[in-house]
Design an enzyme around this catalytic site. Structure first.
Site, PDB file in Angstrom:
ATOM      1  N   MET A  41      -6.016  -4.185   9.030  1.00 59.27           N
ATOM      2  CA  MET A  41      -4.823  -4.959   7.883  1.00 59.27           C
ATOM      3  C   MET A  41      -5.875  -4.488   6.471  1.00 59.27           C
ATOM      4  SD  MET A  41      -2.577  -5.118   9.568  1.00 59.27           S
ATOM      5  CE  MET A  41      -1.505  -6.561   9.171  1.00 59.27           C
ATOM      6  N   ASP A  42      -5.036  -4.268   5.509  1.00 60.21           N
ATOM      7  CA  ASP A  42      -5.353  -3.892   3.813  1.00 60.21           C
ATOM      8  C   ASP A  42      -4.841  -4.140   2.937  1.00 60.21           C
ATOM      9  OD1 ASP A  42      -7.730  -3.376   2.345  1.00 60.21           O
ATOM     10  OD2 ASP A  42      -7.626  -1.747   2.493  1.00 60.21           O
ATOM     11  N   GLY A  43      -4.925  -4.304   1.695  1.00 60.24           N
ATOM     12  CA  GLY A  43      -4.062  -4.172   0.827  1.00 60.24           C
ATOM     13  C   GLY A  43      -3.964  -5.570   0.300  1.00 60.24           C
ATOM     14  N   ARG A 303      -4.383   2.705   8.361  1.00 63.02           N
ATOM     15  CA  ARG A 303      -4.806   1.648   7.117  1.00 63.02           C
ATOM     16  C   ARG A 303      -3.460   1.688   6.131  1.00 63.02           C
ATOM     17  NH1 ARG A 303     -10.317   1.423   4.909  1.00 63.02           N
ATOM     18  NH2 ARG A 303      -9.538  -0.431   2.797  1.00 63.02           N
ATOM     19  N   SER A 305      -2.951   0.164   3.749  1.00 63.63           N
ATOM     20  CA  SER A 305      -2.778   0.694   2.377  1.00 63.63           C
ATOM     21  C   SER A 305      -3.027   1.505   1.689  1.00 63.63           C
ATOM     22  CB  SER A 305      -4.222  -0.215   1.436  1.00 63.63           C
ATOM     23  OG  SER A 305      -4.697   0.629   2.007  1.00 63.63           O
TER      24      SER A 305
END
Length: 316
Positions: A41-43, A303, A305
């Protein structure tokens, strides 16, 4: 009136969206369905900056998206979902941001336990892959409660990696392996057992007044040696102690040669005993002690992001 019409239209679109989603998932589930999907969980911060949102709102939006992702996965039939929610490296951020994320995490964990949540809807068991000592007390309490409350669920599994890095996980697994092997060695030392057949043979011969230097007694000694395991026999052969050679030439052995022979046998047995006392760490030992041992390896890693980096996640 217009408000009521708007609500009706909104409900119709929501129902249509739900129907279309279920149709798409039904079509996808005809093919092979992955058993385990992992998400980084990115961005969230970049998303908040792009949308001119306040600090922390990006993470809240990310958690909401996570709920939808989980629902899609569970409807599709995916049994295991792993989420990389918070890295140990994230503790290097500003203290206010870290505290805000801890509070948000506590809140979202508590929301997962609500009666109408998807955790109860799909029978999801929660596993937190983490270093508990790094979490704040309220988050730690929420983690322990969530683990305990969902322990009976067996339909789906959600693994949340929080206060986690893969290198930390590997080091932890190796440390646990070392503790286990040390305990094995200490247990062996505490238990009084006869470690070799040679000592039993020696005691028996002495107790019956056998002359170790006589030809008949030496033959009995060698016959007892033959009863040992193949490992000891191989070790003896490496030291030039072939029993057939000794037995053929035993009548020609001098007293000094017999004493030397007995000493070499004892050294061989002692060497084997020492080797047995040092248990080796194997691949299975490390894997057994990994945090992620509760689930099979992921089939897919996403991913959110779009960055093509693992960021210290599931390196093993």
């Amino acid at each position: 009136m217009q408000k009521n019409i708007g609500n009706i239209i909104g409900q119709l679109f929501a129902g249509l969206n739900c129907y279309v989603r279920r149709c798409m998932l039904a079509i996808l589930s005809v093919g092979p369905v992955p058993s385990h999907i992992a998400f980084i969980m990115d961005g969230n911060r970049r998303y908040a900056k792009k949308k001119n949102m306040e600090e922390g709102d990006g993470h809240k939006a990310g958690f909401n998206v996570l709920t939808s992702l989980l629902r899609y996965c569970y409807e599709l039939g995916v049994r295991y979902v792993t989420v990389y929610a918070f890295s140990i490296d994230n503790f290097k951020r500003k203290s206010t941001e870290v505290q805000s994320l801890m509070e948000l995490m506590q809140k979202k964990i508590e929301e997962l336990l609500e009666q109408e949540s998807l955790i109860n809807e799909y029978g999801v068991r929660l596993h937190f892959i983490r270093d508990m000592q790094l979490l704040t007390e309220p988050v730690r309490a929420a983690v322990e409660k969530a683990t305990r409350v969902t322990a009976h669920n067996n339909q789906r599994v959600l693994l949340i990696c929080v206060a986690y890095t893969s290198r930390h996980e590997i080091v932890h697994a190796v440390q646990e392996c070392c503790k286990e092997k040390l305990n094995e060695v200490q247990t062996r030392k505490k238990v009084k057992v006869t470690n070799s057949a040679f000592s039993r043979i020696d005691q028996g011969l002495k107790g019956n007044d056998f002359d170790l230097l006589s030809q008949d007694s030496c033959k009995e000694y060698l016959n007892a040696i033959k009863a040992r395991s193949s490992e000891v026999e191989c070790a003896a052969r490496k030291d030039g102690l072939s029993e057939s050679n000794v037995e053929n030439d035993i009548g020609n052995y001098s007293e000094a040669q017999m004493i030397s022979y007995n000493g070499l046998v004892e050294m061989t047995e002692e060497r084997k005993h020492k080797q047995d006392e040092v248990p080796f760490i194997k691949l299975a030992d490390v894997e057994k002690n990994m945090y992620m041992a509760v689930a099979p390896d992921p089939d897919i890693l996403i991913r959110t992001s779009g960055e093509p980096r693992l960021s210290n996640f599931l390196l093993w």
